[in-house]
Design an enzyme around this catalytic site. Sequence first.
Site, PDB file in Angstrom:
ATOM      1  N   LYS A  45      34.508   8.031 -33.119  1.00  0.00           N
ATOM      2  CA  LYS A  45      35.260   6.776 -32.986  1.00  0.00           C
ATOM      3  C   LYS A  45      34.640   5.814 -31.978  1.00  0.00           C
ATOM      4  O   LYS A  45      35.336   5.036 -31.325  1.00  0.00           O
ATOM      5  CB  LYS A  45      36.736   7.044 -32.637  1.00  0.00           C
ATOM      6  N   HIS A 100      27.299  14.065 -33.797  1.00  0.00           N
ATOM      7  CA  HIS A 100      28.288  13.946 -32.721  1.00  0.00           C
ATOM      8  C   HIS A 100      28.053  15.026 -31.661  1.00  0.00           C
ATOM      9  O   HIS A 100      28.819  15.128 -30.705  1.00  0.00           O
ATOM     10  CB  HIS A 100      29.708  14.123 -33.268  1.00  0.00           C
ATOM     11  N   SER A 130      41.801   4.720 -30.952  1.00  0.00           N
ATOM     12  CA  SER A 130      41.246   4.826 -32.298  1.00  0.00           C
ATOM     13  C   SER A 130      41.333   6.257 -32.818  1.00  0.00           C
ATOM     14  O   SER A 130      41.691   6.502 -33.974  1.00  0.00           O
ATOM     15  CB  SER A 130      39.782   4.351 -32.291  1.00  0.00           C
TER      16      SER A 130
END
Length: 288
Positions: A45, A100, A130
């Site tokens: 995010k 990630h 988010s």
Amino acid sequence: MSSFEELYLHYRGLPLPRGTFSEDFKYFEEFNFKDDDILVVTYPKSGTTWMKEILTLVLNSGDLTLFQTIPCWLRVPHIEMKAMAKHMEQLASPRSLSTHFLYNMMPSSLHTSKAKVIYVMRNPKDILVSSYYFHQMANFLEDPGTLDEFMDKFLKGRVFYGKWTDHVKSWKCAELGDRIMFITYEEMIQDLPASVTRISNFLCHNLSEDAIPKIAEYCSFKSMKDNKMSNYSTLPKETMDHDKSPFMRKGIAGDWKIHLNSEQQTLFTSAIRKELEGQNFSLPWSLD
């Protein structure tokens, strides 16, 4: 309601959703980076999809063919996902890849290759908000509960991919020299054409004067929100329920100001500062 333990497996300390990961990470560990690979790195995010779309258009000099016909997660696949292995093997060079994962989890080939890394940072308060909405619509993630409950999980790293602070510390201390570029979500919002230029310069990919505004236009929030190759609307409702929250919700900086009360802000800021004590880098924005 499924529990945290039921929904997540752990790999080297990181919670990962079982719905999108297998427990076999051999492919990732043995992944072979090529010298001309480009790796987009983000904490979830933080502008992952945005950078994927920009990268696609920069490398194709503004040509929209791939951008409009192939989903972004296939164009710029996550290297830690075994399900993406075949797609990665079929990608033409230079390959656009993403992750990630933390720096210290990277395959050894990243260090021995000349692959370049683009690390996108975002204000963690906006990431919190988010991610809170994303956890509501992503059915492979744990229900976030209240914002207070989710903030507690976020700060403790009981969310997918663990603590934001661990992620930032690992990549800010990465020993990659001029092979890594740091850019913020906020500077991309403030001046997207300038950010596109900076990215293309880092990749030594010269763009025409006409291409830069074109890329900025097609990578605007409104354009990507309407692009089925960007907005994840083609995924089944059982995976992502866009009725609960759209994948692309607002695309702004500072949304946390209307979600966090003063007590939550103080608690969050204090926890983040404590985690970053003694680090030899500063954040590009104030946490206050």
